[in-house]
Design a protein around this motif. Structure first.
Motif, PDB file in Angstrom:
ATOM      1  N   GLU A 194       0.850  -1.179   0.000  1.00 34.96           N
ATOM      2  CA  GLU A 194       0.000   0.000   0.000  1.00 34.96           C
ATOM      3  C   GLU A 194       0.885   1.227   0.000  1.00 34.96           C
ATOM      4  O   GLU A 194       2.065   1.147   0.366  1.00 34.96           O
ATOM      5  CB  GLU A 194      -0.956   0.022   1.186  1.00 34.96           C
ATOM      6  CG  GLU A 194      -0.309   0.051   2.552  1.00 34.96           C
ATOM      7  CD  GLU A 194      -1.335   0.025   3.669  1.00 34.96           C
ATOM      8  OE1 GLU A 194      -1.761  -1.074   4.057  1.00 34.96           O
ATOM      9  OE2 GLU A 194      -1.704   1.111   4.145  1.00 34.96           O
ATOM     10  N   THR A 195       0.318   2.325  -0.425  1.00 30.91           N
ATOM     11  CA  THR A 195       1.081   3.551  -0.464  1.00 30.91           C
ATOM     12  C   THR A 195       1.435   4.009   0.932  1.00 30.91           C
ATOM     13  O   THR A 195       0.661   3.803   1.877  1.00 30.91           O
ATOM     14  CB  THR A 195       0.288   4.657  -1.198  1.00 30.91           C
ATOM     15  OG1 THR A 195       1.064   5.848  -1.231  1.00 30.91           O
ATOM     16  CG2 THR A 195      -1.025   4.939  -0.495  1.00 30.91           C
ATOM     17  N   PHE A 196       2.607   4.583   1.076  1.00 31.37           N
ATOM     18  CA  PHE A 196       2.981   5.033   2.418  1.00 31.37           C
ATOM     19  C   PHE A 196       2.991   6.550   2.523  1.00 31.37           C
ATOM     20  O   PHE A 196       3.644   7.113   3.382  1.00 31.37           O
ATOM     21  CB  PHE A 196       4.294   4.421   2.874  1.00 31.37           C
ATOM     22  CG  PHE A 196       5.568   4.892   2.208  1.00 31.37           C
ATOM     23  CD1 PHE A 196       5.617   5.982   1.350  1.00 31.37           C
ATOM     24  CD2 PHE A 196       6.754   4.227   2.458  1.00 31.37           C
ATOM     25  CE1 PHE A 196       6.790   6.399   0.773  1.00 31.37           C
ATOM     26  CE2 PHE A 196       7.947   4.633   1.888  1.00 31.37           C
ATOM     27  CZ  PHE A 196       7.972   5.712   1.053  1.00 31.37           C
ATOM     28  N   ASP A 197       2.217   7.198   1.643  1.00 35.19           N
ATOM     29  CA  ASP A 197       2.194   8.663   1.629  1.00 35.19           C
ATOM     30  C   ASP A 197       1.988   9.270   3.014  1.00 35.19           C
ATOM     31  O   ASP A 197       2.627  10.257   3.359  1.00 35.19           O
ATOM     32  CB  ASP A 197       1.062   9.162   0.724  1.00 35.19           C
ATOM     33  CG  ASP A 197       1.390   8.992  -0.730  1.00 35.19           C
ATOM     34  OD1 ASP A 197       0.702   9.600  -1.566  1.00 35.19           O
ATOM     35  OD2 ASP A 197       2.329   8.252  -1.032  1.00 35.19           O
ATOM     36  N   SER A 251       5.684  12.636   8.615  1.00 34.05           N
ATOM     37  CA  SER A 251       4.517  12.410   7.761  1.00 34.05           C
ATOM     38  C   SER A 251       4.854  12.923   6.372  1.00 34.05           C
ATOM     39  O   SER A 251       5.949  13.430   6.149  1.00 34.05           O
ATOM     40  CB  SER A 251       3.281  13.124   8.313  1.00 34.05           C
ATOM     41  OG  SER A 251       3.459  14.526   8.252  1.00 34.05           O
ATOM     42  N   ARG A 252       3.908  12.832   5.462  1.00 35.10           N
ATOM     43  CA  ARG A 252       4.177  13.183   4.066  1.00 35.10           C
ATOM     44  C   ARG A 252       4.790  14.578   3.927  1.00 35.10           C
ATOM     45  O   ARG A 252       5.736  14.760   3.178  1.00 35.10           O
ATOM     46  CB  ARG A 252       2.878  13.110   3.264  1.00 35.10           C
ATOM     47  CG  ARG A 252       3.015  13.660   1.851  1.00 35.10           C
ATOM     48  CD  ARG A 252       1.847  13.339   0.971  1.00 35.10           C
ATOM     49  NE  ARG A 252       0.574  13.376   1.629  1.00 35.10           N
ATOM     50  CZ  ARG A 252      -0.564  13.008   1.039  1.00 35.10           C
ATOM     51  NH1 ARG A 252      -0.562  12.579  -0.194  1.00 35.10           N
ATOM     52  NH2 ARG A 252      -1.703  13.046   1.692  1.00 35.10           N
ATOM     53  N   ASP A 253       4.247  15.532   4.635  1.00 36.20           N
ATOM     54  CA  ASP A 253       4.783  16.895   4.565  1.00 36.20           C
ATOM     55  C   ASP A 253       5.395  17.310   5.884  1.00 36.20           C
ATOM     56  O   ASP A 253       5.470  18.485   6.215  1.00 36.20           O
ATOM     57  CB  ASP A 253       3.658  17.869   4.183  1.00 36.20           C
ATOM     58  CG  ASP A 253       3.081  17.546   2.823  1.00 36.20           C
ATOM     59  OD1 ASP A 253       1.844  17.546   2.696  1.00 36.20           O
ATOM     60  OD2 ASP A 253       3.859  17.279   1.897  1.00 36.20           O
ATOM     61  N   GLY A 254       5.801  16.322   6.637  1.00 32.57           N
ATOM     62  CA  GLY A 254       6.255  16.587   7.993  1.00 32.57           C
ATOM     63  C   GLY A 254       7.733  16.874   8.093  1.00 32.57           C
ATOM     64  O   GLY A 254       8.458  16.928   7.111  1.00 32.57           O
ATOM     65  N   SER A 255       8.153  17.024   9.299  1.00 34.88           N
ATOM     66  CA  SER A 255       9.526  17.396   9.595  1.00 34.88           C
ATOM     67  C   SER A 255      10.437  16.187   9.660  1.00 34.88           C
ATOM     68  O   SER A 255       9.992  15.053   9.872  1.00 34.88           O
ATOM     69  CB  SER A 255       9.577  18.137  10.940  1.00 34.88           C
ATOM     70  OG  SER A 255       8.797  19.303  10.898  1.00 34.88           O
ATOM     71  N   ASP A 256      11.703  16.461   9.478  1.00 42.63           N
ATOM     72  CA  ASP A 256      12.739  15.448   9.588  1.00 42.63           C
ATOM     73  C   ASP A 256      13.450  15.598  10.926  1.00 42.63           C
ATOM     74  O   ASP A 256      13.662  16.719  11.403  1.00 42.63           O
ATOM     75  CB  ASP A 256      13.765  15.587   8.461  1.00 42.63           C
ATOM     76  CG  ASP A 256      13.146  15.477   7.089  1.00 42.63           C
ATOM     77  OD1 ASP A 256      13.687  16.064   6.141  1.00 42.63           O
ATOM     78  OD2 ASP A 256      12.113  14.784   6.955  1.00 42.63           O
ATOM     79  N   ASN A 316       7.340   9.845  -2.553  1.00 42.74           N
ATOM     80  CA  ASN A 316       6.048   9.170  -2.419  1.00 42.74           C
ATOM     81  C   ASN A 316       5.569   8.588  -3.742  1.00 42.74           C
ATOM     82  O   ASN A 316       4.860   7.591  -3.756  1.00 42.74           O
ATOM     83  CB  ASN A 316       5.010  10.133  -1.847  1.00 42.74           C
ATOM     84  CG  ASN A 316       5.270  10.461  -0.394  1.00 42.74           C
ATOM     85  OD1 ASN A 316       5.766   9.631   0.362  1.00 42.74           O
ATOM     86  ND2 ASN A 316       4.963  11.681   0.001  1.00 42.74           N
ATOM     87  N   ALA A 317       5.959   9.200  -4.850  1.00 48.66           N
ATOM     88  CA  ALA A 317       5.563   8.667  -6.165  1.00 48.66           C
ATOM     89  C   ALA A 317       6.176   7.292  -6.396  1.00 48.66           C
ATOM     90  O   ALA A 317       5.588   6.449  -7.076  1.00 48.66           O
ATOM     91  CB  ALA A 317       5.984   9.632  -7.260  1.00 48.66           C
ATOM     92  N   LYS A 318       7.353   7.076  -5.838  1.00 44.91           N
ATOM     93  CA  LYS A 318       8.024   5.782  -5.993  1.00 44.91           C
ATOM     94  C   LYS A 318       7.829   4.880  -4.783  1.00 44.91           C
ATOM     95  O   LYS A 318       8.362   3.765  -4.752  1.00 44.91           O
ATOM     96  CB  LYS A 318       9.527   5.998  -6.223  1.00 44.91           C
ATOM     97  CG  LYS A 318       9.857   6.710  -7.521  1.00 44.91           C
ATOM     98  CD  LYS A 318      11.365   6.832  -7.698  1.00 44.91           C
ATOM     99  CE  LYS A 318      11.702   7.500  -9.026  1.00 44.91           C
ATOM    100  NZ  LYS A 318      13.169   7.649  -9.215  1.00 44.91           N
TER     101      LYS A 318
END
Length: 128
Positions: free
Chosen positions: A27-30, A53-58, A74-76
């Protein structure tokens, strides 16, 4: 269910670089948080870096801050850990893991945060 496969490990001299990949399927892990961990012989597993998260911090462990970079495509459906200026003490088996997105600062680095899925690990050996 998500299956994770790490790759990119190997033997490198101190000061060198490696890029680890973590390919996800099932499943996608976006919207997942992604973590990179390592375990050296005789030592406990430790979190190295995570993205919340997808747009979260590192986030990074102090031991790798400024040398390692976590990223995700996320595309890959793939996450990466770019490791630069490697040291012999970075030698370990490296694992990626994913879990629910985290919206608490640094939450994905916390020991109590439960990652749901884990890869099988890839060996990184840094020679002096």
């Amino acid at each position: 269910e998500v299956q994770l496969v790490e790759s990119g490990g190997g033997l490198v001299q101190a000061g060198g670089s490696l890029r680890l990949s973590c390919a996800a399927s099932g499943e996608t892990f976006d919207d997942y948080a992604i973590g990179w961990f390592r375990q050296a012989p005789g030592k406990d597993r430790e979190v190295v870096s995570c993205n919340s998260s997808r747009d979260g911090s590192d986030y990074y462990a102090d031991s790798v801050k400024g040398r390692f970079i976590i990223s995700r495509d996320n595309a890959k459906n793939t996450a990466y850990l770019q490791m630069n200026s490697l040291k012999p003490e970075d030698t370990a088996v490296y694992y990626c893991a994913v879990g629910p997105a985290v919206f608490v600062t640094g939450g994905c680095m916390e020991p109590r945060y439960d990652y749901d899925y884990w890869g099988q690990g890839t060996q990184v050996t840094v020679s002096s």
